[in-house]
Design a protein around this motif. Structure first.
Motif, mmCIF file in Angstrom:
data_model
loop_
_atom_site.group_PDB
_atom_site.id
_atom_site.type_symbol
_atom_site.label_atom_id
_atom_site.label_comp_id
_atom_site.label_asym_id
_atom_site.label_seq_id
_atom_site.Cartn_x
_atom_site.Cartn_y
_atom_site.Cartn_z
ATOM 1 N N SER A 139 -13.558 -13.831 -28.210
ATOM 2 C CA SER A 139 -14.312 -13.884 -26.957
ATOM 3 C C SER A 139 -14.602 -15.336 -26.562
ATOM 4 N N HIS A 188 -17.661 -16.093 -24.807
ATOM 5 C CA HIS A 188 -18.991 -16.062 -24.187
ATOM 6 C C HIS A 188 -19.945 -17.140 -24.696
ATOM 7 N N SER A 230 -14.713 -13.882 -18.694
ATOM 8 C CA SER A 230 -15.629 -13.419 -17.640
ATOM 9 C C SER A 230 -14.995 -13.553 -16.268
ATOM 10 N N LEU A 245 -21.647 -14.463 -18.822
ATOM 11 C CA LEU A 245 -21.400 -14.745 -20.245
ATOM 12 C C LEU A 245 -22.247 -13.810 -21.106
ATOM 13 N N MET A 277 -20.786 -10.391 -21.131
ATOM 14 C CA MET A 277 -19.611 -10.360 -22.028
ATOM 15 C C MET A 277 -20.043 -10.178 -23.469
#
Ligand SMILES: Cc1ncc(C[n+]2csc(CCOP(=O)(O)OP(=O)(O)O)c2C)c(N)n1
Ligand code: SF4
Ligand SMILES: [Mg+2]
Lengths: 248, 357
Positions: A176, A178, A211, A224, A227
């Motif tokens: 990810s 984020h 995102s 963020l 997410m």
């Protein structure tokens, strides 16, 4: 003292991504990894149809722009003819998991020695926020305006889990973008995948949660958080296959 | 050089291989399965690549990748599969990636039938996919020509950076005839492709793309494509004529149908009717000059286009003849092939109508 230098694997072209969009971060991670591994001299990238369509302007190597969803087939054609090159594919979720699902699954099943960077932002960014195959249950999109209803729209597709049912893939991980910690972990995974490819080990697939503040109708920071808190619930981060570690 | 006996499909493969084809991507469909089967054996033996793709869509995109990276690449299919390839062909045409697509036509529309047909003429010659573009389309009538035209298709496609199509009917696949194979061409003789994305970095990097979002850039690009088609038209039109010099009735047909038409011409001549035949070898560019020349002749009373369709090439014949003489049509569909006597009758009818008019 020089503290930061932009990787030469990215051109100086001005990126067109919206403020707060993490597509750009992933571009940098891919480019830095290629450069750090010293793979830039024999590298061919494939751009998707989606917000990343202009990726061919950003990566500083040979690029082919594929039709919507067809990038893994294009990559197959290139890599089979140039087995010593590094071939990477950059695709969004509509591109990879909807229109291009057949190409995705079969390139993985054949174990093509390529690296796929899968940008999961759970939306069709480029066309203005329609439902994607990865849109979360309850998440709003312009074609499911009161939120994704499984009775009408079915359920999101978990691509890492799906590809992990196949024998051929060498390395599959979901990461990810984020926060900083996760961005660094994403870089590690992307670099590992490209390294495996350069060693001829086979198919590598990195899903990156990204995102889309614009079509999620959120401020970048809020996006963020969404997410980290929501997307990761439906799409758990982690390694789904790593044959180098004996994880089948 | 000695001749060997080959099937039409094998001859297509040999024509490709001998002119440097080193990548083949296909998907099974009757009546062309022998092409991917042959290539699956041959490609690994000569250091080439064979992939049985998951679909025709994937196969044409593998061609995009492989040919875009500078390798001579081919795919083959039959009508329903060629419909699926059209998206990819349009992208290939716009990105100017040379390659060869083989269509061994079967009867349509829809799933249709598996017997020979020529119903894909419009699709092949008028664009097929979306946007303004053309392919170079070659139509073999014998096993020898299947080999020779495929060989030539690679050179034409490379020279103009326009994809080429071998448009054959199902009969080509069934024919077995003696063929003189061209010698194996060394890959080092094939001209370099400076535009190919075979792995370059920094200022040397190349991009193959069909997204040209600015109208002020897309229009010149499309115009440049059209200039290339004009050049191809000027240089490459090709047809074979048979006894047209004094013909009152000029028959025309392409592919294997032209062989039956040729024997019908002989039969008509035996019966005292001056018949001749024009066999277009390039369908795009269409050899309109040959038709126009015949149309000018005093002796020529009428034209008759014989096709395995409801009348497709006949439209190009009419454009070429440009109203100077009447143009008639005789066609069969569904996988049926007209025999000599049907064609003789159609030619007599056409001539009679023309004389009456
Ligand atoms: C054949 C075809 N169908 C539809 C489109 C329109 N289209 C362009 S981008 C896109 C969706 C892209 O979404 P995604 O892959 O998730 O990428 P994102 O923009 O979100 O990064 C669609 C449907 C197209 N270009 N081609
Ligand atoms: S629409 Fe979404 S995915 Fe596309 S650039 Fe903007 S924020 Fe990024
Ligand atoms: Mg998306």
């Amino acid at each position: 003292m020089k503290v930061f230098e932009k990787t030469k694997m990215l051109t100086d072209a001005h990126m067109h991504y919206c403020p707060g969009c993490t597509h750009g971060i992933v571009h940098r991670l891919v480019a830095e990894s290629i450069e750090e591994l010293g793979l830039q001299e024999k590298c061919i990238g494939i751009a998707p149809v989606g917000c990343a369509v202009f990726a061919y302007d950003y990566f500083n190597c040979d690029m082919q722009e594929a039709a919507h969803g067809r990038a893994p087939a294009v990559a197959t054609g290139i890599k089979r003819c140039h087995p010593d090159s590094t071939v990477f594919v950059y695709q969004g979720d509509g591109d990879l998991a909807s229109i291009g699902m057949a190409e995705t699954v079969h390139a993985a099943a054949r174990g093509e020695n390529i690296t796929i960077i899968f940008i999961n932002n759970s939306i069709y960014g480029m066309t203005g926020g329609q439902m994607a195959p990865t849109t979360l249950i309850g998440q709003k999109a312009t074609t499911c305006q009161s939120g994704r209803d499984p009775k009408v729209n079915g359920y999101p597709i978990r691509v890492c889990e799906l590809l992990a049912t196949l024998d051929a893939p060498y390395y599959i991980e979901r990461v990810s973008t984020h926060d900083v910690k996760h961005v660094l972990a994403a870089k590690k995974a992307i670099k590992k995948a490209l390294k495996f490819q350069s060693e001829g080990r086979g198919y590598t697939f990195i899903e990156v949660l990204v995102s889309c503040p614009t079509n999620w109708h959120m401020r970048p920071v809020e996006a963020l958080r969404f997410m980290g808190e929501e997307c990761t619930k439906t799409f758990p981060l982690g390694v789904y296959r790593d044959k180098s570690e004996g994880k089948e | 050089m000695s001749k060997i006996l080959l099937h039409g499909t094998e001859a297509i493969c040999e024509g490709a291989i001998r002119n440097g084809c080193r990548a083949f991507f296909g998907y099974p469909i009757t009546p062309q399965n022998e092409v991917p089967e042959y290539m699956s054996v041959k490609m690994p033996q000569i250091g080439g690549t064979f992939v049985q793709a998951e679909s025709e869509v994937a196969a044409i995109n593998m061609v995009y990748g492989a040919a875009g990276s500078g390798v001579r690449a081919m795919t083959s299919s039959s009508s329903p599969g060629v419909s699926l390839k059209q998206e990819g062909i349009s992208y290939i045409a716009c990105a100017r990636i040379p390659c060869v697509v083989v269509n061994i036509m079967r009867a349509g529309p829809g799933l249709g039938g598996i017997l020979p047909a020529q119903g894909d003429y419009f699709q092949a010659t008028k664009g097929g996919g979306h946007g303004d573009y053309h392919l170079i389309v070659l139509a073999p009538c014998s096993v020898q020509e299947a080999c020779d035209l495929t060989y030539r298709a690679f050179d034409l496609s490379d020279r103009y950076r326009v994809p080429a199509m071998i448009l054959a009917d199902g009969m080509i696949g069934q024919l077995m005839e003696p063929v003189e194979l061209p010698p194996m061409r060394s890959l080092s003789e094939i001209p370099e492709k400076p535009w190919a994305t075979s792995g370059h970095y920094g200022k040397d990097r190349r991009v193959l793309n069909s997204l040209i979002i600015k109208p002020e850039e897309l229009e010149p690009h499309v115009n440049e494509l059209q200039r290339t088609y004009d050049e191809i038209y000027a240089n490459e039109r090709l047809a074979a004529e048979y006894k047209t010099e004094d013909a009152e009735i000029v028959l025309t047909a392409y592919g294997t149908v032209a062989r039956i038409v040729k024997s019908a011409v002989n039969e008509l001549r035996k019966q005292g009717i001056k018949a001749g035949c024009i066999r277009p070898i390039t369908l795009y560019p269409f050899p309109d000059n040959v038709f126009a020349r015949c149309a000018e002749r005093e002796e020529t009373k009428a034209f008759l286009s014989v096709e395995l369709s409801l009348g497709q090439m006949v439209e190009d014949v009419r454009l070429a003849v440009n109203g100077k003489k009447p143009v008639y049509f005789y066609g069969r569909t569904g996988g049926n092939v007209p025999d000599e006597s049907e064609i003789v009758r159609a030619a007599k009818d056409a001539l009679e109508k023309a004389v009456k008019a």
